[in-house]
Design a protein around this motif. Structure first.
Motif, PDB file in Angstrom:
ATOM      1  N   MET A  28       0.827  -1.210   0.000  1.00 17.38           N
ATOM      2  CA  MET A  28       0.000   0.000   0.000  1.00 17.38           C
ATOM      3  C   MET A  28       0.864   1.265   0.000  1.00 17.38           C
ATOM      4  SD  MET A  28      -2.942  -1.085  -0.458  1.00 17.38           S
ATOM      5  CE  MET A  28      -4.070   0.241  -0.184  1.00 17.38           C
ATOM      6  N   VAL A  29       1.997   1.209   0.666  1.00 21.76           N
ATOM      7  CA  VAL A  29       2.924   2.344   0.590  1.00 21.76           C
ATOM      8  C   VAL A  29       3.354   2.534  -0.864  1.00 21.76           C
ATOM      9  CG1 VAL A  29       5.221   3.181   1.236  1.00 21.76           C
ATOM     10  CG2 VAL A  29       3.734   2.155   2.965  1.00 21.76           C
ATOM     11  N   ALA A  30       3.731   1.444  -1.527  1.00 20.17           N
ATOM     12  CA  ALA A  30       4.171   1.523  -2.920  1.00 20.17           C
ATOM     13  C   ALA A  30       3.052   2.027  -3.828  1.00 20.17           C
ATOM     14  CB  ALA A  30       4.673   0.157  -3.387  1.00 20.17           C
ATOM     15  N   ILE A  31       1.833   1.566  -3.604  1.00 18.86           N
ATOM     16  CA  ILE A  31       0.704   1.985  -4.455  1.00 18.86           C
ATOM     17  C   ILE A  31       0.396   3.461  -4.267  1.00 18.86           C
ATOM     18  CG2 ILE A  31      -1.789   1.722  -4.781  1.00 18.86           C
ATOM     19  CD1 ILE A  31      -1.327  -1.315  -4.208  1.00 18.86           C
ATOM     20  N   THR A  32       0.323   3.922  -3.021  1.00 22.46           N
ATOM     21  CA  THR A  32      -0.026   5.329  -2.794  1.00 22.46           C
ATOM     22  C   THR A  32       1.058   6.263  -3.326  1.00 22.46           C
ATOM     23  OG1 THR A  32       0.858   5.254  -0.535  1.00 22.46           O
ATOM     24  CG2 THR A  32      -1.509   4.874  -0.803  1.00 22.46           C
ATOM     25  N   VAL A  33       2.312   5.880  -3.169  1.00 26.34           N
ATOM     26  CA  VAL A  33       3.389   6.716  -3.705  1.00 26.34           C
ATOM     27  C   VAL A  33       3.382   6.668  -5.240  1.00 26.34           C
ATOM     28  CG1 VAL A  33       5.888   7.083  -3.750  1.00 26.34           C
ATOM     29  CG2 VAL A  33       4.753   6.525  -1.610  1.00 26.34           C
ATOM     30  N   SER A  34       2.975   5.550  -5.812  1.00 24.96           N
ATOM     31  CA  SER A  34       2.855   5.470  -7.278  1.00 24.96           C
ATOM     32  C   SER A  34       1.767   6.412  -7.801  1.00 24.96           C
ATOM     33  CB  SER A  34       2.551   4.034  -7.708  1.00 24.96           C
ATOM     34  OG  SER A  34       3.633   3.188  -7.406  1.00 24.96           O
ATOM     35  N   VAL A  35       0.707   6.579  -7.033  1.00 17.78           N
ATOM     36  CA  VAL A  35      -0.335   7.545  -7.410  1.00 17.78           C
ATOM     37  C   VAL A  35       0.247   8.956  -7.397  1.00 17.78           C
ATOM     38  CG1 VAL A  35      -2.550   8.557  -6.730  1.00 17.78           C
ATOM     39  CG2 VAL A  35      -2.234   6.074  -6.667  1.00 17.78           C
ATOM     40  N   THR A  36       1.087   9.249  -6.419  1.00 20.72           N
ATOM     41  CA  THR A  36       1.756  10.554  -6.368  1.00 20.72           C
ATOM     42  C   THR A  36       2.688  10.728  -7.565  1.00 20.72           C
ATOM     43  OG1 THR A  36       1.566  10.702  -3.974  1.00 20.72           O
ATOM     44  CG2 THR A  36       3.315  11.983  -4.999  1.00 20.72           C
ATOM     45  N   ILE A  37       3.365   9.673  -7.976  1.00 17.95           N
ATOM     46  CA  ILE A  37       4.225   9.743  -9.168  1.00 17.95           C
ATOM     47  C   ILE A  37       3.384  10.061 -10.393  1.00 17.95           C
ATOM     48  CG2 ILE A  37       5.682   8.395 -10.730  1.00 17.95           C
ATOM     49  CD1 ILE A  37       6.709   6.884  -8.245  1.00 17.95           C
ATOM     50  N   LEU A  38       2.246   9.381 -10.540  1.00 13.80           N
ATOM     51  CA  LEU A  38       1.354   9.646 -11.671  1.00 13.80           C
ATOM     52  C   LEU A  38       0.908  11.106 -11.675  1.00 13.80           C
ATOM     53  CD1 LEU A  38      -0.497   8.812 -14.040  1.00 13.80           C
ATOM     54  CD2 LEU A  38      -2.208   8.201 -12.308  1.00 13.80           C
ATOM     55  N   ALA A  39       0.486  11.603 -10.526  1.00  5.54           N
ATOM     56  CA  ALA A  39       0.033  12.994 -10.434  1.00  5.54           C
ATOM     57  C   ALA A  39       1.166  13.961 -10.773  1.00  5.54           C
ATOM     58  CB  ALA A  39      -0.503  13.279  -9.039  1.00  5.54           C
ATOM     59  N   SER A  40       2.353  13.671 -10.288  1.00  4.67           N
ATOM     60  CA  SER A  40       3.502  14.540 -10.562  1.00  4.67           C
ATOM     61  C   SER A  40       3.812  14.575 -12.056  1.00  4.67           C
ATOM     62  CB  SER A  40       4.728  14.056  -9.788  1.00  4.67           C
ATOM     63  OG  SER A  40       4.492  14.099  -8.418  1.00  4.67           O
ATOM     64  N   LEU A  41       3.791  13.414 -12.690  1.00  2.57           N
ATOM     65  CA  LEU A  41       4.056  13.366 -14.136  1.00  2.57           C
ATOM     66  C   LEU A  41       2.995  14.118 -14.926  1.00  2.57           C
ATOM     67  CD1 LEU A  41       5.287   9.674 -14.458  1.00  2.57           C
ATOM     68  CD2 LEU A  41       6.654  11.757 -14.765  1.00  2.57           C
ATOM     69  N   LEU A  42       1.744  13.982 -14.510  1.00  2.00           N
ATOM     70  CA  LEU A  42       0.670  14.714 -15.198  1.00  2.00           C
ATOM     71  C   LEU A  42       0.860  16.223 -15.046  1.00  2.00           C
ATOM     72  CD1 LEU A  42      -2.456  12.565 -14.243  1.00  2.00           C
ATOM     73  CD2 LEU A  42      -1.346  12.707 -16.484  1.00  2.00           C
ATOM     74  N   LEU A  43       1.148  16.674 -13.846  1.00  2.00           N
ATOM     75  CA  LEU A  43       1.332  18.109 -13.627  1.00  2.00           C
ATOM     76  C   LEU A  43       2.565  18.646 -14.347  1.00  2.00           C
ATOM     77  CD1 LEU A  43       0.362  18.263  -9.868  1.00  2.00           C
ATOM     78  CD2 LEU A  43      -0.831  19.386 -11.757  1.00  2.00           C
ATOM     79  N   TRP A  44       3.567  17.823 -14.479  1.00  3.09           N
ATOM     80  CA  TRP A  44       4.817  18.234 -15.121  1.00  3.09           C
ATOM     81  C   TRP A  44       4.713  18.219 -16.635  1.00  3.09           C
ATOM     82  CZ3 TRP A  44       9.715  14.677 -14.880  1.00  3.09           C
ATOM     83  CH2 TRP A  44      10.803  15.303 -15.495  1.00  3.09           C
ATOM     84  N   LYS A  45       4.166  17.165 -17.192  1.00  5.47           N
ATOM     85  CA  LYS A  45       4.256  16.952 -18.635  1.00  5.47           C
ATOM     86  C   LYS A  45       3.044  17.401 -19.448  1.00  5.47           C
ATOM     87  CE  LYS A  45       8.360  15.255 -18.812  1.00  5.47           C
ATOM     88  NZ  LYS A  45       9.403  15.995 -19.510  1.00  5.47           N
ATOM     89  N   LEU A  46       1.900  17.534 -18.828  1.00  2.00           N
ATOM     90  CA  LEU A  46       0.721  17.948 -19.592  1.00  2.00           C
ATOM     91  C   LEU A  46       0.815  19.420 -19.979  1.00  2.00           C
ATOM     92  CD1 LEU A  46      -2.232  16.191 -17.743  1.00  2.00           C
ATOM     93  CD2 LEU A  46      -1.335  15.665 -20.008  1.00  2.00           C
ATOM     94  N   PRO A  47       0.252  19.770 -21.118  1.00  2.00           N
ATOM     95  CA  PRO A  47       0.250  21.188 -21.506  1.00  2.00           C
ATOM     96  C   PRO A  47      -0.638  22.002 -20.551  1.00  2.00           C
ATOM     97  CG  PRO A  47      -1.077  19.899 -23.030  1.00  2.00           C
ATOM     98  CD  PRO A  47      -0.407  18.922 -22.112  1.00  2.00           C
ATOM     99  N   GLN A  48      -0.355  23.276 -20.474  1.00  2.00           N
ATOM    100  CA  GLN A  48      -1.116  24.157 -19.582  1.00  2.00           C
ATOM    101  C   GLN A  48      -2.602  24.169 -19.935  1.00  2.00           C
ATOM    102  OE1 GLN A  48       0.002  24.989 -16.944  1.00  2.00           O
ATOM    103  NE2 GLN A  48       2.139  25.545 -17.056  1.00  2.00           N
ATOM    104  N   SER A  49      -2.937  23.872 -21.154  1.00  2.00           N
ATOM    105  CA  SER A  49      -4.335  23.898 -21.575  1.00  2.00           C
ATOM    106  C   SER A  49      -5.135  22.704 -21.058  1.00  2.00           C
ATOM    107  CB  SER A  49      -4.410  23.946 -23.103  1.00  2.00           C
ATOM    108  OG  SER A  49      -3.786  22.797 -23.653  1.00  2.00           O
ATOM    109  N   ALA A  50      -4.498  21.673 -20.573  1.00  2.00           N
ATOM    110  CA  ALA A  50      -5.185  20.469 -20.085  1.00  2.00           C
ATOM    111  C   ALA A  50      -5.624  20.672 -18.631  1.00  2.00           C
ATOM    112  CB  ALA A  50      -4.267  19.260 -20.217  1.00  2.00           C
ATOM    113  N   THR A  51      -6.492  21.645 -18.435  1.00  2.00           N
ATOM    114  CA  THR A  51      -6.852  22.042 -17.074  1.00  2.00           C
ATOM    115  C   THR A  51      -7.596  20.941 -16.319  1.00  2.00           C
ATOM    116  OG1 THR A  51      -8.805  23.141 -17.942  1.00  2.00           O
ATOM    117  CG2 THR A  51      -6.859  24.512 -17.538  1.00  2.00           C
TER     118      THR A  51
END
Length: 176
Positions: A28-51
């Protein structure tokens, strides 16, 4: 408020699942931190228009909080000896505080709006956390198996009187 509702739900659900089903804590530690990784990648790599997608990422970004709650209980459960347990708990909290202090410092003003350094540090350190959680589970399971093969069963009598650490007490078994 939606982000608080999502994270609050995660922070209640993940520890409950670990309480209800044995052997899930490190996963569960690994899964929850993986969700944070997904969120970080989305915030980093998505264009500003993908609100919409970025808003979703903000909602799930702090999912690691559920893993942190489980990690604190895992540290207490897997450390024997009063002094060792106290130092371990304190060390984890100090590490958490240092991370909260240092985290904002890697999001450089000169890199706005994408903050490459900040997101890179977040993704890399989170990935390391996932790997370490899984390695920790493997090591604890291996140690439990070796202790079981040694012929000494798990027991708790005199645990507080002897004040042995988890390493020196052959009757100690790690929680997975």
């Amino acid at each position: 408020m939606p982000a608080g509702a999502v994270i609050g739900t995660i922070e209640w659900t993940v520890p409950y699942l670990c309480y209800r089903y044995k052997g899930l804590r490190s996963y569960m530690v690994a899964i929850t931190v993986s969700v944070t990784i997904l969120a970080s990648l989305l915030l980093w790599k998505l264009p500003q228009s993908a609100t919409g997608a970025k808003l979703f990422a903000v909602f799930i970004l702090a999912a690691y909080g559920g893993g942190y709650a489980v990690l604190m209980s895992l540290q207490i459960a897997n450390t024997a000896g009063y002094t060792k347990r106290s130092v371990g708990s304190s060390g984890m909290f100090v590490g958490y505080c240092l991370g909260n202090f240092m985290g904002p410092l890697v999001f450089l003003q000169s890199e706005k709006p994408y903050y490459t350094t900040g997101w890179l540090v977040t993704v890399v350190t989170s990935a390391i956390c996932v790997v370490l959680a899984l390695v920790y589970r493997f090591v604890c399971a291996r140690d439990n198996k070796m202790r079981d093969q040694g012929g000494v069963s798990e027991a708790f009598e005199h645990a507080y009187d002897d004040d042995l650490t988890d390493r020196t007490n052959p009757q100690f078994r790690y929680t997975l």
